[in-house]
Design a protein around this motif. Structure first.
Motif, PDB file in Angstrom:
ATOM      1  N   LEU A 164       0.821  -1.211   0.000  1.00  0.00           N
ATOM      2  CA  LEU A 164       0.000   0.000   0.000  1.00  0.00           C
ATOM      3  C   LEU A 164       0.861   1.269   0.000  1.00  0.00           C
ATOM      4  CD1 LEU A 164      -2.728  -1.085   2.588  1.00  0.00           C
ATOM      5  CD2 LEU A 164      -2.870  -1.120   0.085  1.00  0.00           C
ATOM      6  N   PRO A 165       0.319   2.372  -0.565  1.00  0.00           N
ATOM      7  CA  PRO A 165       1.073   3.629  -0.594  1.00  0.00           C
ATOM      8  C   PRO A 165       0.938   4.371   0.717  1.00  0.00           C
ATOM      9  CG  PRO A 165      -1.053   3.949  -1.635  1.00  0.00           C
ATOM     10  CD  PRO A 165      -0.992   2.490  -1.244  1.00  0.00           C
ATOM     11  N   GLY A 166       1.819   5.324   0.941  1.00  0.00           N
ATOM     12  CA  GLY A 166       1.760   6.115   2.170  1.00  0.00           C
ATOM     13  C   GLY A 166       1.067   7.443   2.004  1.00  0.00           C
ATOM     14  N   ASN A 167       0.761   7.856   0.758  1.00  0.00           N
ATOM     15  CA  ASN A 167       0.268   9.217   0.557  1.00  0.00           C
ATOM     16  C   ASN A 167      -1.243   9.334   0.637  1.00  0.00           C
ATOM     17  OD1 ASN A 167      -0.247   7.827  -1.815  1.00  0.00           O
ATOM     18  ND2 ASN A 167       0.237   9.552  -3.155  1.00  0.00           N
ATOM     19  N   SER A 168      -1.991   8.221   0.634  1.00  0.00           N
ATOM     20  CA  SER A 168      -3.442   8.311   0.574  1.00  0.00           C
ATOM     21  C   SER A 168      -4.090   7.212   1.407  1.00  0.00           C
ATOM     22  CB  SER A 168      -3.914   8.202  -0.885  1.00  0.00           C
ATOM     23  OG  SER A 168      -5.325   8.203  -0.956  1.00  0.00           O
ATOM     24  N   PRO A 169      -4.555   7.533   2.614  1.00  0.00           N
ATOM     25  CA  PRO A 169      -5.201   6.523   3.449  1.00  0.00           C
ATOM     26  C   PRO A 169      -6.412   5.877   2.787  1.00  0.00           C
ATOM     27  CG  PRO A 169      -4.733   8.518   4.708  1.00  0.00           C
ATOM     28  CD  PRO A 169      -4.444   8.839   3.275  1.00  0.00           C
ATOM     29  N   GLY A 170      -7.061   6.601   1.881  1.00  0.00           N
ATOM     30  CA  GLY A 170      -8.242   6.057   1.223  1.00  0.00           C
ATOM     31  C   GLY A 170      -7.967   4.835   0.376  1.00  0.00           C
ATOM     32  N   VAL A 171      -6.726   4.659  -0.072  1.00  0.00           N
ATOM     33  CA  VAL A 171      -6.393   3.497  -0.897  1.00  0.00           C
ATOM     34  C   VAL A 171      -6.584   2.209  -0.107  1.00  0.00           C
ATOM     35  CG1 VAL A 171      -4.533   2.318  -2.144  1.00  0.00           C
ATOM     36  CG2 VAL A 171      -4.844   4.774  -2.407  1.00  0.00           C
ATOM     37  N   ALA A 172      -6.428   2.262   1.213  1.00  0.00           N
ATOM     38  CA  ALA A 172      -6.629   1.061   2.032  1.00  0.00           C
ATOM     39  C   ALA A 172      -8.055   0.544   1.889  1.00  0.00           C
ATOM     40  CB  ALA A 172      -6.308   1.373   3.496  1.00  0.00           C
ATOM     41  N   VAL A 173      -9.021   1.440   1.975  1.00  0.00           N
ATOM     42  CA  VAL A 173     -10.429   1.044   1.853  1.00  0.00           C
ATOM     43  C   VAL A 173     -10.699   0.461   0.464  1.00  0.00           C
ATOM     44  CG1 VAL A 173     -12.809   1.868   1.893  1.00  0.00           C
ATOM     45  CG2 VAL A 173     -11.143   2.779   3.524  1.00  0.00           C
ATOM     46  N   LYS A 174     -10.201   1.133  -0.553  1.00  0.00           N
ATOM     47  CA  LYS A 174     -10.404   0.673  -1.932  1.00  0.00           C
ATOM     48  C   LYS A 174      -9.749  -0.685  -2.156  1.00  0.00           C
ATOM     49  CE  LYS A 174      -9.925   2.366  -6.688  1.00  0.00           C
ATOM     50  NZ  LYS A 174      -9.472   3.527  -7.516  1.00  0.00           N
ATOM     51  N   SER A 175      -8.554  -0.877  -1.624  1.00  0.00           N
ATOM     52  CA  SER A 175      -7.835  -2.138  -1.822  1.00  0.00           C
ATOM     53  C   SER A 175      -8.532  -3.294  -1.113  1.00  0.00           C
ATOM     54  CB  SER A 175      -6.390  -2.009  -1.335  1.00  0.00           C
ATOM     55  OG  SER A 175      -5.687  -1.056  -2.099  1.00  0.00           O
ATOM     56  N   ILE A 176      -9.041  -3.042   0.092  1.00  0.00           N
ATOM     57  CA  ILE A 176      -9.796  -4.078   0.798  1.00  0.00           C
ATOM     58  C   ILE A 176     -11.030  -4.472  -0.001  1.00  0.00           C
ATOM     59  CG2 ILE A 176     -11.237  -4.484   2.841  1.00  0.00           C
ATOM     60  CD1 ILE A 176      -9.177  -2.808   4.421  1.00  0.00           C
ATOM     61  N   ALA A 177     -11.747  -3.477  -0.515  1.00  0.00           N
ATOM     62  CA  ALA A 177     -12.948  -3.765  -1.304  1.00  0.00           C
ATOM     63  C   ALA A 177     -12.607  -4.555  -2.564  1.00  0.00           C
ATOM     64  CB  ALA A 177     -13.644  -2.458  -1.670  1.00  0.00           C
ATOM     65  N   GLN A 178     -11.572  -4.147  -3.268  1.00  0.00           N
ATOM     66  CA  GLN A 178     -11.210  -4.846  -4.504  1.00  0.00           C
ATOM     67  C   GLN A 178     -10.752  -6.275  -4.217  1.00  0.00           C
ATOM     68  OE1 GLN A 178      -8.346  -2.183  -6.350  1.00  0.00           O
ATOM     69  NE2 GLN A 178      -9.949  -1.045  -7.386  1.00  0.00           N
ATOM     70  N   GLY A 179     -10.000  -6.458  -3.125  1.00  0.00           N
ATOM     71  CA  GLY A 179      -9.594  -7.803  -2.747  1.00  0.00           C
ATOM     72  C   GLY A 179     -10.781  -8.686  -2.441  1.00  0.00           C
ATOM     73  N   ALA A 180     -11.799  -8.104  -1.811  1.00  0.00           N
ATOM     74  CA  ALA A 180     -13.008  -8.878  -1.507  1.00  0.00           C
ATOM     75  C   ALA A 180     -13.806  -9.192  -2.772  1.00  0.00           C
ATOM     76  CB  ALA A 180     -13.874  -8.110  -0.504  1.00  0.00           C
ATOM     77  N   LEU A 181     -13.903  -8.233  -3.690  1.00  0.00           N
ATOM     78  CA  LEU A 181     -14.691  -8.442  -4.909  1.00  0.00           C
ATOM     79  C   LEU A 181     -14.147  -9.587  -5.757  1.00  0.00           C
ATOM     80  CD1 LEU A 181     -15.357  -4.751  -6.015  1.00  0.00           C
ATOM     81  CD2 LEU A 181     -17.009  -6.344  -5.017  1.00  0.00           C
TER      82      LEU A 181
END
Length: 474
Positions: A164-181
């Protein structure tokens, strides 16, 4: 970062960052680390390698969970993230405010705003755009070619490591969702700037249903990038199929050395976004106001920390008009910077380079100071450093055709003005390597389900499996 930039901390003040391993919280202060940007120390447990790896002898927990149920659970998670009573998310923001360069208010907005990705219509659209036949996520889809040969195709649940990147906390939420999908088994390597958000979201999920297959499919840990003691164990095809990596050149290069048969890279490479402004911006004072306001909006996305934030603004103008544009752009950046509450001075190296430019009045124009409240540099060629922290480089060109030579595979988003000329440049921008052209001022959220970095990511994530059943009944 110099030693003097590192914040002194007592042992009691060191922030604790717990891990989450396949449904279980792991707490401890066994290992201390320093955050990348601020040099703040935080403590983590040791990584339990056996828990971080899901055995290949067991099918992924989400494999036979209907996609509809996965989406419903993600939607409920989004509602919980936005709930002000969610102590996991509040605690996450409290801790991250001490390790991240962005102000607390910006971080809070990022985390809560990221929950908007967990919307039913949005998630369904993402799946539909990534997969010609989304049924392949739920079942073996029958096929037959023109010779009569029959087969079944499945978008099989992959095993993914997400860097995960360090510049955008929102990527964590998106990555979790995509991993689940895609029903993946997921191991998230958190960044030193944000070793909190991913765990907070997963704890929120576990609070809804601790035994849910999504919860059992997710792990989040931190280790220092390049730590061979960890990466030589985990970065293997015996355990994972692909690394989904965000980050700068060093992060990507570190991953590449582990790639080989059966272990692939899906890379969101470091990107630079730019703006292109035609001479129509100088047709009137009103047009100039509009163009500079839109350009400032693109520069200031996430305080210029995001990859979609504009760094270079190519302006079709003579020097006098380029200076008028720069002056107004600077004023608007200063306004937006004041509203954000972020006034970090530029780092020492960048300050030094800009101080040199200020002495070259004949070649460069500079508006503002290096105090982190907004700065614009006008030049005839792009500066040879990376503008960041509310710093924009206005590059004067006689024609936007000249700007094409600065477009390459590292160019992500191009904000364009006037809008009517976009179609004239999109083929040349694509040929140069750019991945996205938008109206100036709209570099932020993209159209739902569109490609990201010139690919459909979810389609790349899955393990495409074919079951061939011959030419029919024998």
């Amino acid at each position: 970062m110099s030693v003097t930039d590192i914040r002194p901390q007592s042992a009691d003040a060191i922030v604790s960052a717990p891990f989450f391993l396949r449904g279980e919280l792991s707490e401890g202060r066994d290992v201390t680390h320093r955050s990348r940007d601020l040099g703040v120390t935080f403590a983590t447990p040791r990584i339990a390698m056996d828990k971080a790896v899901h055995p290949r002898t067991e099918v992924p927990p989400l494999l036979n969970v209907p996609l509809k149920e996965i989406i419903d659970f993600l939607v409920e998670t989004g509602e919980r993230i936005r709930d002000p009573r969610n102590t996991f998310m509040q605690d996450c923001i409290d801790r991250m405010a001490g390790t991240h360069v962005l102000p607390r208010a910006v971080l809070e907005g990022q985390v809560k705003g990221a929950a908007a990705y967990l919307d039913k219509r949005l998630l369904e659209t993402v799946v539909e755009q990534n997969f010609p036949d989304p049924r392949a996520l739920d079942e073996w889809v029958p096929k037959q070619d023109f010779t009569g040969r029959k087969s079944y195709i499945r978008a099989f649940a992959p095993r993914l490591i997400h860097v995960l990147p360090g510049n955008s906390p929102g990527v964590a939420v998106k990555s979790i969702a995509q991993g689940a999908l895609v029903k993946a088994v997921n191991l998230f390597k958190m960044s030193s700037s944000d070793p909190f958000t991913t765990v907070a979201v997963l704890r929120t999920m576990a609070d809804i249903d601790p035994g849910h297959p999504i919860v059992r499919s997710m792990s989040a840990v931190y280790w220092r990038g390049g730590d061979d003691a960890v990466e030589q164990v985990l970065y293997r095809p015996q355990y994972f199929d692909k690394i989904v990596a965000w980050g700068g050149g060093d992060a990507i290069n570190n991953v590449i050395k582990y790639l080989g048969p059966g272990f692939q890279l899906v890379s969101f490479d470091p990107k630079t976004s730019v703006s292109m402004v035609g001479r129509e911006a100088f047709a009137s004072e009103e047009a100039l106001d509009v163009a500079t306001e839109l350009a400032a909006g693109d520069v200031m996305i996430l305080n210029q920390e995001a990859c979609v934030a504009s760094r270079f603004v190519f302006v079709e103008a003579d020097q006098a008009d380029a200076d008028r544009f720069s002056e107004r752009l600077h004023a608007r950046i200063v306004e937006k910077a004041a509203a954000s509450g972020d006034a970090r001075p530029l780092d020492a190296d960048l300050r030094e380079q800009i101080d040199v430019l200020m002495m070259l009045d004949d070649e460069f124009g500079v508006w503002g100071k290096t105090d982190g409240r907004g700065l614009v540099i006008r030049s005839d060629e792009p500066v040879d450093f990376h503008p960041i922290n509310k710093t924009a480089n206005v590059v004067r060109v006689d024609s936007l055709d000249e700007a094409m030579r600065y477009v390459n595979v590292a160019t992500q988003t191009v904000g364009f003005y006037p809008f009517a000329r976009m179609a004239d440049y999109r083929d040349r921008l694509a040929s140069g390597g750019a991945q996205r052209i938008v109206r100036l001022g709209e570099a932020g959220p993209s159209t739902i389900g569109n490609p990201h970095d010139a690919m459909y990511p979810l389609h790349r994530f899955v393990h495409w499996m074919a079951h061939e059943d011959g030419a029919g009944p024998q």
